[in-house]
Design a protein around this motif. Sequence first.
Motif, PDB file in Angstrom:
ATOM      1  N   UNK A 111       0.869  -1.199  -0.157  1.00 58.15           N
ATOM      2  CA  UNK A 111       0.233   0.028   0.051  1.00 58.15           C
ATOM      3  C   UNK A 111       0.748   1.322   0.102  1.00 58.15           C
ATOM      4  N   UNK A 112       0.324   2.214  -0.601  1.00 58.31           N
ATOM      5  CA  UNK A 112       1.156   3.600  -0.624  1.00 58.31           C
ATOM      6  C   UNK A 112       0.233   4.623   0.012  1.00 58.31           C
ATOM      7  N   UNK A 113       0.705   5.181   1.011  1.00 59.34           N
ATOM      8  CA  UNK A 113       0.001   6.188   1.752  1.00 59.34           C
ATOM      9  C   UNK A 113       0.720   7.600   1.660  1.00 59.34           C
ATOM     10  N   UNK A 114       0.067   8.599   0.921  1.00 60.26           N
ATOM     11  CA  UNK A 114       0.455   9.982   0.897  1.00 60.26           C
ATOM     12  C   UNK A 114      -0.082  10.802   1.740  1.00 60.26           C
ATOM     13  N   UNK A 115       0.299  11.981   1.789  1.00 59.87           N
ATOM     14  CA  UNK A 115      -0.250  13.208   2.589  1.00 59.87           C
ATOM     15  C   UNK A 115       0.504  13.007   3.998  1.00 59.87           C
ATOM     16  N   UNK A 116       1.049  13.813   4.399  1.00 68.14           N
ATOM     17  CA  UNK A 116       1.577  13.876   5.658  1.00 68.14           C
ATOM     18  C   UNK A 116       0.766  13.638   6.945  1.00 68.14           C
ATOM     19  N   UNK A 117      -0.428  14.213   7.039  1.00 68.25           N
ATOM     20  CA  UNK A 117      -1.283  14.041   7.904  1.00 68.25           C
ATOM     21  C   UNK A 117      -1.863  12.410   7.946  1.00 68.25           C
ATOM     22  N   UNK A 118      -2.144  11.883   6.905  1.00 62.75           N
ATOM     23  CA  UNK A 118      -2.471  10.491   6.866  1.00 62.75           C
ATOM     24  C   UNK A 118      -1.561   9.777   7.419  1.00 62.75           C
ATOM     25  N   UNK A 119      -0.262  10.107   6.799  1.00 71.85           N
ATOM     26  CA  UNK A 119       0.850   9.124   7.219  1.00 71.85           C
ATOM     27  C   UNK A 119       1.021   9.207   9.085  1.00 71.85           C
ATOM     28  N   UNK A 120       1.075  10.306   9.459  1.00 73.07           N
ATOM     29  CA  UNK A 120       1.182  10.545  10.944  1.00 73.07           C
ATOM     30  C   UNK A 120      -0.044  10.109  11.573  1.00 73.07           C
TER      31      UNK A 120
END
Length: 129
Positions: A111-120
């Motif tokens: 899976x690839x997770x973008x966006x800093x808020x979503x990663x955090x």
Amino acid sequence: MKPLIRFFFRTLRVLLGPVMLLKERLTRPAPMQRAAAQQTEIDVQCASLALYQFKTCPFCIKVRREMDALALPIARLDAQHDERNRAALMQGSGATKVPCLKITEADGSVQWLGESGAIIAYLRGRFAG
């Protein structure tokens, strides 16, 4: 006009980049303290994660600060200067947008997770508790 604008932003990055990295280093949060066995388990889990990033990207710095606070040894891959990492990011996520967290599941799916808020949010949900 377009080359002039690019030159301006490139110069701005060259001047501000070292300042941003120095600030990141000087204000690094204290890592979360865990029992040795629990930290070892988290280290094993982090082996399946990789953060694609640019060194001076403010959003990447934000994610790295959270990784430091949670004491997560996640691989940090430079997608700005390393063509292999950039190509892998493009092939996997469909864009060269950073930060991007590559999550390899136990069954081999990715899976690839973008966006800093979503990663955090993902890192806090998985490792903070």
